[in-house]
Design an enzyme around this catalytic site. Sequence first.
Site, mmCIF file in Angstrom:
data_model
loop_
_atom_site.group_PDB
_atom_site.id
_atom_site.type_symbol
_atom_site.label_atom_id
_atom_site.label_comp_id
_atom_site.label_asym_id
_atom_site.label_seq_id
_atom_site.Cartn_x
_atom_site.Cartn_y
_atom_site.Cartn_z
ATOM 1 N N ASP A 105 0.856 -1.193 0.000
ATOM 2 C CA ASP A 105 0.000 0.000 0.000
ATOM 3 C C ASP A 105 0.892 1.244 0.000
ATOM 4 O OD1 ASP A 105 -3.229 0.515 0.978
ATOM 5 O OD2 ASP A 105 -1.826 2.192 1.044
ATOM 6 N N ILE A 106 0.503 2.232 -0.790
ATOM 7 C CA ILE A 106 1.299 3.469 -0.921
ATOM 8 C C ILE A 106 1.251 4.308 0.360
ATOM 9 C CG2 ILE A 106 -0.475 5.051 -1.847
ATOM 10 C CD1 ILE A 106 1.567 5.739 -4.089
ATOM 11 N N HIS B 105 -6.957 -5.900 2.317
ATOM 12 C CA HIS B 105 -5.817 -5.289 3.003
ATOM 13 C C HIS B 105 -5.244 -6.329 3.963
ATOM 14 C CE1 HIS B 105 -6.814 -0.887 2.228
ATOM 15 N NE2 HIS B 105 -7.967 -1.457 1.924
ATOM 16 N N ASN C 75 -12.931 -3.349 2.519
ATOM 17 C CA ASN C 75 -13.870 -2.242 2.653
ATOM 18 C C ASN C 75 -14.903 -2.277 1.530
ATOM 19 O OD1 ASN C 75 -12.463 -1.154 4.876
ATOM 20 N ND2 ASN C 75 -11.018 -0.124 3.526
ATOM 21 N N HIS D 69 -10.206 -5.482 -3.135
ATOM 22 C CA HIS D 69 -8.854 -5.786 -2.666
ATOM 23 C C HIS D 69 -8.912 -6.043 -1.164
ATOM 24 C CE1 HIS D 69 -9.642 -1.460 -2.636
ATOM 25 N NE2 HIS D 69 -8.960 -1.425 -1.497
ATOM 26 N N VAL E 60 -11.042 2.736 -3.737
ATOM 27 C CA VAL E 60 -10.729 2.223 -5.077
ATOM 28 C C VAL E 60 -11.706 1.087 -5.368
ATOM 29 C CG1 VAL E 60 -8.986 1.228 -6.593
ATOM 30 C CG2 VAL E 60 -8.284 2.852 -4.825
HETATM 31 P P1 AMP Z 1 -9.724 1.206 0.082
HETATM 32 O O1 AMP Z 1 -9.856 2.526 0.770
HETATM 33 O O2 AMP Z 1 -10.111 0.031 0.893
HETATM 34 O O3 AMP Z 1 -10.390 1.243 -1.288
HETATM 35 O O4 AMP Z 1 -8.174 1.011 -0.155
HETATM 36 C C1 AMP Z 1 -7.472 1.632 -1.174
HETATM 37 C C2 AMP Z 1 -6.027 1.600 -0.793
HETATM 38 O O5 AMP Z 1 -5.261 1.792 -1.959
HETATM 39 C C3 AMP Z 1 -5.609 2.693 0.194
HETATM 40 O O6 AMP Z 1 -5.090 2.087 1.377
HETATM 41 C C4 AMP Z 1 -4.550 3.487 -0.567
HETATM 42 O O7 AMP Z 1 -3.487 3.910 0.258
HETATM 43 C C5 AMP Z 1 -4.088 2.471 -1.600
HETATM 44 N N1 AMP Z 1 -3.550 3.026 -2.839
HETATM 45 C C6 AMP Z 1 -4.095 4.000 -3.610
HETATM 46 N N2 AMP Z 1 -3.322 4.232 -4.690
HETATM 47 C C7 AMP Z 1 -2.273 3.381 -4.591
HETATM 48 C C8 AMP Z 1 -1.123 3.125 -5.396
HETATM 49 N N3 AMP Z 1 -0.886 3.800 -6.525
HETATM 50 N N4 AMP Z 1 -0.250 2.174 -4.986
HETATM 51 C C9 AMP Z 1 -0.459 1.489 -3.850
HETATM 52 N N5 AMP Z 1 -1.534 1.671 -3.054
HETATM 53 C C10 AMP Z 1 -2.422 2.610 -3.412
#
Ligand code: AMP
Length: 114
Positions: A30-31, A102, A87, A100, A96
Site C-alpha cells: 500500500d502506498i 488489506h 472495505n 482488494h 478504489v
Molecule cells: P480502500 O480505501 O479500501 O479502497 O483502499 C485503497 C487503498 O489503496 C488505500 O489504502 C490506498 O493507500 C491504496 N492506494 C491508492 N493508490 C495506490 C497506489 N498507486 N499504490 C499502492 N496503493 C495505493
Amino acid sequence: MSETIFDKIISREIPAEIVYEDENYLAFNDINPQAPIHILIMPKKRIPTINDIQKNDSELIAGLFFIAKDIAIKKGIDKDGYRLILNCNENGGQSVYHIHLHLIGGRKLSWIPG
Ligand code: AMP
C-alpha cells in the site's frame, strides 16, 4: 465498470512494489501504509465491490485469503497475528472500486476501527 488505478498497476502503467503475482492475482505494498506491513491483494478480474461478487467468483475470492496467509507466513507475522480488511462502498471506507484485501500487520492493532 470503469478502469481504476489498480487496473493501471496490473497493466504496469503505474509502478507498484509488487509482493506476489500470478495469472489471476496481484499483491503490492500500500502506498500509504497503516502498519509496518500493509499489502493489498486483489484479483486481476475487475470486480468493483464485494456486493458485485457472483457465485462463480467463489474460488477467486477464496484465493485472496490463501494468498494473504501465504504472504503473512513469508513475512513472519502469522504467529503474532495480523488483520485482513475488505472495505465496501462509502461507509465502509472504500476508495478504489476494484476489490482488494488489506493485509495489515507488524504491530499490535487496536480495535474497533473508527
Ligand atoms: P480502500 O480505501 O479500501 O479502497 O483502499 C485503497 C487503498 O489503496 C488505500 O489504502 C490506498 O493507500 C491504496 N492506494 C491508492 N493508490 C495506490 C497506489 N498507486 N499504490 C499502492 N496503493 C495505493
